[in-house]
Design an enzyme around this catalytic site. Structure first.
Site, mmCIF file in Angstrom:
data_model
loop_
_atom_site.group_PDB
_atom_site.id
_atom_site.type_symbol
_atom_site.label_atom_id
_atom_site.label_comp_id
_atom_site.label_asym_id
_atom_site.label_seq_id
_atom_site.Cartn_x
_atom_site.Cartn_y
_atom_site.Cartn_z
ATOM 1 C CD1 TRP A 90 -9.013 -18.279 2.293
ATOM 2 C CD2 TRP A 90 -9.975 -16.415 1.504
ATOM 3 N NE1 TRP A 90 -9.799 -17.770 3.304
ATOM 4 C CE2 TRP A 90 -10.396 -16.615 2.852
ATOM 5 C CE3 TRP A 90 -10.460 -15.307 0.809
ATOM 6 C CZ2 TRP A 90 -11.272 -15.748 3.501
ATOM 7 C CZ3 TRP A 90 -11.330 -14.443 1.456
ATOM 8 C CH2 TRP A 90 -11.731 -14.665 2.784
ATOM 9 C CG ASP A 336 -13.049 16.879 2.721
ATOM 10 O OD1 ASP A 336 -12.700 17.718 3.565
ATOM 11 O OD2 ASP A 336 -12.249 16.288 1.965
ATOM 12 C CD GLU A 390 -13.110 21.486 3.307
ATOM 13 O OE1 GLU A 390 -12.046 21.537 3.934
ATOM 14 O OE2 GLU A 390 -13.166 21.051 2.139
#
Length: 678
Positions: A90, A336, A390
């Site tokens: 990592w 949306d 919407e």
């Protein structure tokens, strides 16, 4: 035909013969031309489909021809990009550093052995003055570690791809009856549900109820469960908290097998403000995908606002639409937050009572052009694809065809209807409901735009409010829902719940929507687990057992809804959008109207039943096909079943009129069907 300044007719400009729009004809024309010019400019280089290739170009892909992995990322402000994973501990490693290419693209190829199915990884991006961990912008699988709560991209390369049982779904021509769902809160258990459980436990109930489409909320990956899926972080990833991509595909496949369309709530109006999990400040700047400065931040939603004027942003968003259609066989999108997209102030606190509100300088014409392109693209991919807007502003022409000058949505939600019902339930006693105003709210629409009505969706119960049944019953809902309860409070609540839903669907233009559980009068409200409620799932679930308990009125409400839905399908109400008012009487609290040779009669009076209620109606013989007072629907059984009514014609008494006359009990709705003689 009136002409505007540039010589086009109103119909040419797509403003639909509305004389009040004539003053704005040039603005409407310029916005339309802007959208068309943008599409033409893209198509001079490639097709719109080819342009929408962000998901194919970026992210991690296995190149079958070369037998190796290739990863690409777009990050204009980045100096260096590294893939970090277990193999690199990592940490940044030169072996996993991407190489800078042209046009701000970073790329690297890796051997076949480098990555395996389910490996976790993320990016370390270095920019001038800093660096940070990021999830790839085109990640198709993102998971959260249950211990560290860290999100990572996940390699998703199963040995066998999902094999679709329904390779090409052909939707039926049945009326559009949408069942709004949320996979996570669909179980009765106090926990997050899965795609598999939804397929096994919930889908059969939707099919049994008779709905012809499901609308799935919260599918795009979102880091905060309590956002109801509105704060999207990873646009190309199906939410892993509900299961795997294959399990979602299986759910969609099973839905198609039942002949039901699958719609998806698509969030392109904004993005989550999270930087590590999402795309906010992905390359160290706030303006890679979004507007720079205050315009790029939505204060009320704490989210980032896209800059639709950037070609790369258009590519990203259009590609996202294409991805969901092609990868998951989605049949439709509910777009949306369109009001927020269109207006610089996001439409907050505005009533939109004048056409000037739509044609000022505060309209984001780039957003309007994007919506135009989006509709053009999805209908190019699939002509039967359904898009739903919407929008609370009522912006003219959103749901008018592109060929007629509109933005191209197939439908728009009639959002004012649900808001009006909540206003009535919260602020006005039903004895004082003004039926004329109600009728106007239920039936007002632009003729050239198809609308979908609903009495209540998730919105009405989500933001600190309550379901209709909770408003109607109050605290009595906990003590008075057994069938042996004959209180006036229970009769009122049960009766009005049925009448509200029936008059809403009976006046609906082209479709109807219901949020899961509301068909049987679900109690209380929707509240996702947060610190404020001690992370309780009590209100983030659906109590299906209420519907199945024969001793409770919830079972009666479900039976009524099921019968109502079956009538819509049997007589195809939405194919006959014309609704004709026959009678409205404010004192009697009676309203009657006709649609497709069916007559709908509602007596909202709280006290008075009428023994011989008369009103004008088309001549003929009518059969009673629905009676909300039926005992099996939780009524009192005051009307005989399967009654037949004949219109009365008596010139001496009534002149040249045809009248229907029948017993009309209090708080009752009746549906009559004209008998057609062979």
């Amino acid at each position: 035909m009136e002409k505007c300044l540039n010589g086009h007719s109103l119909s040419d400009l797509g403003i639909f013969n509305d004389p009040y729009l004539l003053a704005y004809a040039d603005i409407i024309s310029s916005r339309r031309i802007r959208s068309m010019t943008l599409e033409d400019r893209i198509k001079q280089e490639e097709s719109l489909l080819s342009f929408a290739d962000y998901h194919e170009k970026f992210g991690l892909h296995f190149d079958e021809d070369k037998g190796s992995w290739v990863f690409r990322e777009w990050a204009p402000n980045a100096r260096e990009i590294f893939i970090v994973c277990e193999k690199t501990s990592w940490q940044k490693s030169m072996n996993f550093q991407l190489l800078r290419k042209e046009n701000h693209v970073f790329e690297r190829r890796f051997s076949k052995e480098t990555f395996s199915h389910k490996d976790l990884f993320r990016l370390k991006i270095v920019w001038p003055g800093g660096e940070g961990d990021r999830i790839p912008t085109a990640a198709t699988r993102v998971v959260q570690d249950s211990c560290t709560l860290i999100f990572n991209a996940q390699v998703w390369q199963p040995k066998e791809k999902y094999k679709w049982k329904i390779k090409k779904f052909l939707p039926s021509k049945e009326p559009l009856l949408i069942y709004e769902t949320h996979v996570g809160m669909a179980l009765e258990d106090a926990r997050i549900g899965t795609y598999t459980e939804f397929e096994r436990l919930v889908l059969p109930q939707i099919a049994d109820a008779g709905y012809t489409a499901i609308q799935m909320m919260a599918i795009q990956e979102h880091p905060y469960y309590g956002s109801f899926g509105y704060h999207v972080a990873n646009f190309f990833a199906a939410s892993s908290r509900f299961g795997t991509p294959e399990e979602l595909k299986s759910l969609i496949d099973a839905t198609h097998k039942r002949g039901i369309r699958v719609f998806m709530d698509i969030i392109h109006s904004h993005a989550v403000n999270n930087e590590v999990e999402g795309i906010a400040k992905f390359d160290g700047t706030g303006f890679q995908f979004f507007h720079d400065g205050p315009k790029g931040y939505h204060k009320q939603w704490d989210s980032r606002c896209f800059d639709y004027g950037k070609s790369d942003v258009l590519k990203f968003l259009l590609s996202n639409l294409r991805f969901w259609i092609e990868e998951f066989k989605i049949d439709g999108f509910r777009f949306d937050g369109i009001t927020s997209m269109l207006f610089e102030d996001h439409g907050l606190g505005r009533a939109f009572t004048n056409y000037r509100d739509y044609y000022g300088d505060d309209v984001d014409v780039d957003a309007l052009s994007y919506l135009y392109l989006a509709n053009s693209l999805v209908h190019d991919i699939c002509p039967d694809f359904i898009t739903i807007a919407e929008d609370v502003s009522g912006y003219p022409g959103l749901a008018a065809p592109i060929s007629k000058g509109g933005t191209g949505f197939d439908y728009r939600y009639a959002m004012g209807i649900a808001d009006y019902w909540i206003k009535l339930l919260k602020d006005i006693r039903d004895e004082q409901w003004h039926l004329g105003t109600l009728w106007r709210e239920l039936t007002s629409k632009r003729k050239e735009e198809k609308t979908i009505s609903y009495a209540e969706s998730h919105d009405q119960a989500l933001v600190g409010d309550q379901t209709h049944m909770m408003h109607l019953m109050g605290s009595h809902i906990y003590t008075s829902m057994k069938k042996d309860n004959k209180s006036i409070e229970t009769f009122r609540g049960v009766a009005l719940h049925k009448m509200i839903r029936l008059i809403t669907i009976a006046t609906a233009d082209s479709g109807y929507l219901n949020f899961m559980g509301n068909e049987f009068g679900h109690p209380e409200w929707v509240d996702f687990p947060t610190q404020k409620n001690n992370f309780s799932f009590h209100h983030a679930r659906r109590q299906w057992s209420l519907k199945h308990n024969p001793d409770l009125y919830y079972s009666c409400l479900f039976e009524f809804d099921k019968k109502m839905i079956s009538l819509v399908k049997a007589f195809d109400w939405f194919s006959f959008p014309e609704v004709n008012l026959l009678c409205i009487h404010e004192d009697d609290k009676v309203i009657a109207f006709e649609r497709n040779q069916m007559i709908f009669v509602f007596n909202f009076h709280p006290l008075t039943s009428f023994s011989d209620y008369m009103f004008d109606a088309p001549a003929g013989e009518y059969n009673q096909v629905l009676n909300s007072d039926d005992i099996r629907f939780g009524g009192k059984g005051r009307l005989e079943k399967d009654q037949t009514h004949f219109t009365l014609f008596d010139p001496k008494r009534f002149g040249n009129r045809n009248l229907l006359s029948f017993y009309l009990p209090t708080r009752t709705a009746i549906v009559l069907k004209l008998r057609i003689c062979a």
